[in-house]
Design a protein around this motif. Structure first.
Motif, mmCIF file in Angstrom:
data_model
loop_
_atom_site.group_PDB
_atom_site.id
_atom_site.type_symbol
_atom_site.label_atom_id
_atom_site.label_comp_id
_atom_site.label_asym_id
_atom_site.label_seq_id
_atom_site.Cartn_x
_atom_site.Cartn_y
_atom_site.Cartn_z
ATOM 1 N N UNK A 4 0.846 -1.198 0.000
ATOM 2 C CA UNK A 4 0.000 0.000 0.000
ATOM 3 C C UNK A 4 0.879 1.244 0.000
ATOM 4 N N UNK A 5 0.451 2.258 -0.687
ATOM 5 C CA UNK A 5 1.192 3.508 -0.583
ATOM 6 C C UNK A 5 0.215 4.664 -0.580
ATOM 7 N N UNK A 6 0.578 5.636 0.171
ATOM 8 C CA UNK A 6 -0.253 6.824 0.307
ATOM 9 C C UNK A 6 0.369 7.919 -0.543
ATOM 10 N N UNK A 45 14.192 8.160 -1.651
ATOM 11 C CA UNK A 45 15.067 7.633 -2.701
ATOM 12 C C UNK A 45 15.338 6.148 -2.503
ATOM 13 N N UNK A 46 15.443 5.717 -1.259
ATOM 14 C CA UNK A 46 15.695 4.308 -0.978
ATOM 15 C C UNK A 46 14.428 3.483 -1.179
ATOM 16 N N UNK A 47 13.322 3.970 -0.666
ATOM 17 C CA UNK A 47 12.105 3.159 -0.643
ATOM 18 C C UNK A 47 11.240 3.258 -1.896
ATOM 19 N N UNK A 48 11.190 4.399 -2.540
ATOM 20 C CA UNK A 48 10.344 4.544 -3.737
ATOM 21 C C UNK A 48 11.107 5.311 -4.818
ATOM 22 N N UNK A 147 13.214 7.109 9.619
ATOM 23 C CA UNK A 147 12.945 5.977 8.724
ATOM 24 C C UNK A 147 11.737 5.173 9.211
ATOM 25 N N UNK A 148 11.723 4.839 10.482
ATOM 26 C CA UNK A 148 10.631 4.025 11.021
ATOM 27 C C UNK A 148 9.288 4.755 10.951
ATOM 28 N N UNK A 149 9.283 6.055 11.238
ATOM 29 C CA UNK A 149 8.043 6.833 11.164
ATOM 30 C C UNK A 149 7.510 6.878 9.731
ATOM 31 N N UNK A 150 8.381 7.240 8.784
ATOM 32 C CA UNK A 150 7.931 7.328 7.395
ATOM 33 C C UNK A 150 7.528 5.954 6.856
ATOM 34 N N UNK A 151 8.247 4.919 7.249
ATOM 35 C CA UNK A 151 7.905 3.576 6.784
ATOM 36 C C UNK A 151 6.548 3.136 7.322
ATOM 37 N N UNK A 153 4.076 5.098 8.227
ATOM 38 C CA UNK A 153 3.047 5.885 7.539
ATOM 39 C C UNK A 153 2.845 5.393 6.101
ATOM 40 N N UNK A 154 3.942 5.089 5.424
ATOM 41 C CA UNK A 154 3.862 4.627 4.039
ATOM 42 C C UNK A 154 3.154 3.276 3.940
ATOM 43 N N UNK A 155 3.394 2.435 4.911
ATOM 44 C CA UNK A 155 2.790 1.101 4.885
ATOM 45 C C UNK A 155 1.376 1.110 5.473
ATOM 46 N N UNK A 156 0.881 2.246 5.873
ATOM 47 C CA UNK A 156 -0.477 2.336 6.382
ATOM 48 C C UNK A 156 -0.640 1.808 7.789
#
Length: 159
Positions: A4-6, A45-48, A147-151, A153-156
């Motif tokens: 999932x991505x927001x 840049x690393x994740x998407x 990293x953990x916060x954004x990950x 949020x990105x993963x829902x």
């Protein structure tokens, strides 16, 4: 299996990083201000890499130059160089544990300081005091929480 991505998270996180960079700090804390925009950009840049690349880094850098009132193109250059390095080593960075990623991010942030110092030196601008070299260390320490916060949020919110 699709993740999932927001779609809203990328622009919101960049704006939040810009606002954190504009947040007033007491004079004694200025040298320790992390480069929030670089931390957020490195994450994306690393994740998407399909959504964030060198062109995106340049646009974000120009926006940062305008927002911070710095030399036009300085942050664009710094973030573009950083994006190039991250894209070059993305395959390795992605699979590092967070502690090793944090060390790599410290190297990226240190390189960013060197590029900024070189730009200032080339233009005859005043150099930042030696205490401003502490900022990459602070960025390294903040890498895991960012990293953990954004990950998350990105993963829902899924583990």
């Amino acid at each position: 299996m699709s993740r999932p991505h927001n779609a809203w998270l990328l622009p919101v996180s960049v704006v939040a990083a810009l606002l954190l960079g504009l947040l007033p700090l007491p004079g004694w804390m200025q040298p320790f201000r992390p480069y929030w925009l670089a931390l957020v950009l490195v994450y994306w840049l690393i994740e998407t890499p399909d959504r964030a690349g060198i062109g995106f880094a340049f646009i974000v850098g120009v926006a940062a130059d305008l927002a911070f009132g710095t030399l036009l193109g300085e942050q664009a250059l710094r973030l573009t160089v950083m994006a190039f390095i991250v894209q070059r080593f993305r395959a390795q960075l992605r699979f590092f544990p967070l502690s090793q990623q944090a060390l790599a991010v410290a190297g990226l942030l240190l390189n960013d300081r060197v590029v900024g110092a070189a730009v200032h030196m080339a233009l005859g601008e005043p150099q930042l005091p030696a205490s401003f070299w502490w900022s990459p260390l602070v960025g390294m320490l903040l890498w895991a929480p960012v990293y953990l916060l954004l990950d998350r949020l990105r993963m829902g919110g899924r583990g």
